[in-house]
Design a protein around this motif. Structure first.
Motif, PDB file in Angstrom:
ATOM      1  N   LEU A   1       0.827  -1.203   0.000  1.00  0.00           N
ATOM      2  CA  LEU A   1       0.000   0.000   0.000  1.00  0.00           C
ATOM      3  C   LEU A   1       0.861   1.253   0.000  1.00  0.00           C
ATOM      4  CD1 LEU A   1      -2.660  -1.081   2.667  1.00  0.00           C
ATOM      5  CD2 LEU A   1      -2.978  -1.010   0.180  1.00  0.00           C
ATOM      6  N   ARG A   2       1.840   1.265   0.864  1.00  0.00           N
ATOM      7  CA  ARG A   2       2.730   2.434   0.996  1.00  0.00           C
ATOM      8  C   ARG A   2       3.441   2.744  -0.320  1.00  0.00           C
ATOM      9  NH1 ARG A   2       7.791   0.895   4.223  1.00  0.00           N
ATOM     10  NH2 ARG A   2       8.252   0.071   2.137  1.00  0.00           N
ATOM     11  N   ASP A   3       3.867   1.686  -0.998  1.00  0.00           N
ATOM     12  CA  ASP A   3       4.652   1.859  -2.228  1.00  0.00           C
ATOM     13  C   ASP A   3       3.799   1.927  -3.479  1.00  0.00           C
ATOM     14  OD1 ASP A   3       6.809   1.727  -0.534  1.00  0.00           O
ATOM     15  OD2 ASP A   3       7.376  -0.319  -1.068  1.00  0.00           O
ATOM     16  N   ARG A   4       2.490   1.979  -3.315  1.00  0.00           N
ATOM     17  CA  ARG A   4       1.551   2.091  -4.446  1.00  0.00           C
ATOM     18  C   ARG A   4       1.747   0.954  -5.442  1.00  0.00           C
ATOM     19  NH1 ARG A   4       0.992   7.883  -7.051  1.00  0.00           N
ATOM     20  NH2 ARG A   4      -1.129   7.121  -7.403  1.00  0.00           N
ATOM     21  N   ARG A   5       1.827  -0.250  -4.931  1.00  0.00           N
ATOM     22  CA  ARG A   5       2.015  -1.396  -5.810  1.00  0.00           C
ATOM     23  C   ARG A   5       0.687  -1.873  -6.391  1.00  0.00           C
ATOM     24  NH1 ARG A   5       4.731  -6.026  -2.706  1.00  0.00           N
ATOM     25  NH2 ARG A   5       4.159  -7.091  -4.647  1.00  0.00           N
TER      26      ARG A   5
ATOM     27  N   MET B   1     -11.159  -2.385   5.558  1.00  0.00           N
ATOM     28  CA  MET B   1     -11.006  -2.214   7.003  1.00  0.00           C
ATOM     29  C   MET B   1      -9.549  -2.415   7.422  1.00  0.00           C
ATOM     30  SD  MET B   1     -13.924  -1.712   8.831  1.00  0.00           S
ATOM     31  CE  MET B   1     -13.588  -2.495  10.401  1.00  0.00           C
ATOM     32  N   ILE B   2      -8.927  -3.474   6.913  1.00  0.00           N
ATOM     33  CA  ILE B   2      -7.547  -3.763   7.292  1.00  0.00           C
ATOM     34  C   ILE B   2      -6.602  -2.686   6.783  1.00  0.00           C
ATOM     35  CG2 ILE B   2      -5.643  -5.384   6.912  1.00  0.00           C
ATOM     36  CD1 ILE B   2      -7.735  -7.639   7.072  1.00  0.00           C
ATOM     37  N   LYS B   3      -6.876  -2.146   5.611  1.00  0.00           N
ATOM     38  CA  LYS B   3      -6.075  -1.016   5.121  1.00  0.00           C
ATOM     39  C   LYS B   3      -6.152   0.147   6.106  1.00  0.00           C
ATOM     40  CE  LYS B   3      -6.024   2.518   1.508  1.00  0.00           C
ATOM     41  NZ  LYS B   3      -6.676   3.001   0.258  1.00  0.00           N
TER      42      LYS B   3
END
Length: 434
Positions: free
Chosen positions: A30-34, A361-363
């Protein structure tokens, strides 16, 4: 809900496309926009007739060779869970993934899954039919195992049976709202004392390309294999798979057990669109009504909410209705003075259908852990459906800090709606993690 002892999330686990099987791997993606989309699986015996050339007589649009697929969908260790090889072979692969992730969610919460026999723990799993049935007519060594192995109720029932827990055990199918409805049911059961605490989540593993046929006929698939949620360049959705499970209990119990409190569930509700021309048509009015009601129940004002994890299928009608509702309730609440980030995990992993809500939700939970809002993909050209200059809503285009409110909390909302006309909305309060 303004409870003295709120219901909280004290553990979670997931499996996501891109061979992601842990929270840390998911956060990195998520952080790295994969973009975790990949070609169709070639190890499941799928006929790939939908790929070029498309049969003209079927009136189908071209299907991109792309989706979000679980790497472990065809792998399972029955011995670990005390299941015979034949029994495991008769199980819907969705049951396999649900079992694995439920076990890991317990471990994440610091619970020994092997020491729960006889405990009043509930299990609520969202799951939909994804094409496992064709094997049902065979007369072979698996006869006798298929009744439980193919039933949607087998997902929750198998978890309860393997763990030995004796609380309510329900599988819930409301299509794309299944996971949030499972969570809503779990919250109600824990609050009423029907069970002491609970597991809640959802799973989606496609056992055939059936869903692609349906979405192709409806002209609802992305043309290029990318899920461009809330983008003016969106052409449709990309289907995906995932599994996610949350541990749900009263905050007092979580604190007493020394567990980490990831979020308080301040408000959760669901509605139906009611009478409409098409059951699958989204309703901005129905969604807005539910959002307002959930905010009221939660005792949270719209301008306190810093992050909205939306449904975001990237289907034009869906995104338009959702953005209009979000803008009406959240975007225009304070004249655009307070910024509220909007995104959808579907841009990373595709539309994981019954599991879509729990993955969102987990995000949000991971954003709270890190105190940062993860960016979405394909956000450079936002949808024309709302005026982004006059709203407080903004697509998260890069990793950014998520400040706490004056009370030391971060507030977030999660939305889902479904092809069956249902809507769900959740308000979370995320304590600052130390």
């Amino acid at each position: 809900m303004n409870e003295l002892d709120p219901i909280v999330i004290s553990g979670f686990a997931l499996e996501a496309p891109g061979n992601v099987t842990s929270a840390s791997e998911f956060w990195t993606a998520l952080r790295d926009r994969r973009d975790l989309m990949e070609p169709f699986p070639r190890d499941r015996g799928w006929g790939l007739e939908l790929l070029d050339p498309v049969p003209v007589e079927l009136d189908l649009e071209r299907v991109p060779d792309a989706g979000g697929f679980l790497a472990d969908a065809t792998r399972f260790d029955p011995d670990f869970f005390g299941i015979s090889v034949d029994e495991a072979a008769a199980m819907d692969p969705q049951h396999w993934a649900a079992l694995r992730v439920a076990w890991q969610a317990l471990e994440n919460a610091g619970v020994d899954p092997g020491r729960l026999v006889g405990e009043n723990v509930g299990c609520y799993i969202g799951i939909s039919f994804t094409g496992h049935a064709p094997r049902s007519a065979r007369i072979d060594r698996l006869v006798g195992y298929r009744a439980a192995g193919m039933a949607l109720g087998g997902a929750s029932g198998r978890i309860s049976q393997c763990l030995g827990i004796v609380g309510p055990s329900l599988s819930i199918d409301t299509a794309c709202v299944s996971s949030l409805n499972a969570l809503q049911t779990a919250v109600g059961a824990v609050r009423s004392g029907e069970c002491e605490w609970a597991l809640a989540g959802a799973v989606c593993v496609m056992n055939s390309p059936m869903a692609y046929y349906s979405f192709s006929r409806l002209r609802a698939l992305s043309e290029d294999g990318h899920c461009k949620s809330y983008s003016s360049e969106a052409t449709g959705t990309v289907l995906g798979e995932a599994a996610g499970v949350l541990v749900v209990e009263h905050e007092s119990r979580a604190r007493q057990m020394g567990r980490r409190v990831y979020a308080r569930i301040l408000g959760i509700g669901s509605t139906h669109n009611g009478k409409s021309r098409l059951i699958s048509a989204p309703s901005a009015q129905a969604q807005a009504r539910l959002m307002r009601k959930t905010l009221q129940v939660a005792g949270v004002s719209a301008d306190q909410v810093g992050l909205i994890e939306g449904h975001g299928t990237a289907k034009c009608a869906d995104d338009r209705a959702e953005l209009l509702a979000l803008n009406e309730v959240y975007g225009l609440a304070n004249g655009g003075r307070h910024r509220t980030a909007v995104g959808s995990v579907k841009s990373n992993i595709g539309h994981s259908q019954a599991a879509g809500g729990v993955m969102g939700m987990i995000k949000v939970l991971l954003c709270g852990v890190h105190g940062q809002i993860a960016p979405g993909l394909c956000t450079e050209n936002p949808s024309y459906d709302i005026d982004w200059e006059t709203t407080s809503l903004a697509l998260a285009q890069g990793l950014e800090s998520w400040p706490v409110c004056d009370d030391g909390m971060r507030y977030a909302a999660v939305s889902s709606f479904s092809v069956t006309g249902s809507n769900a909305h959740v308000l979370l309060g995320l304590p600052e993690q130390r």
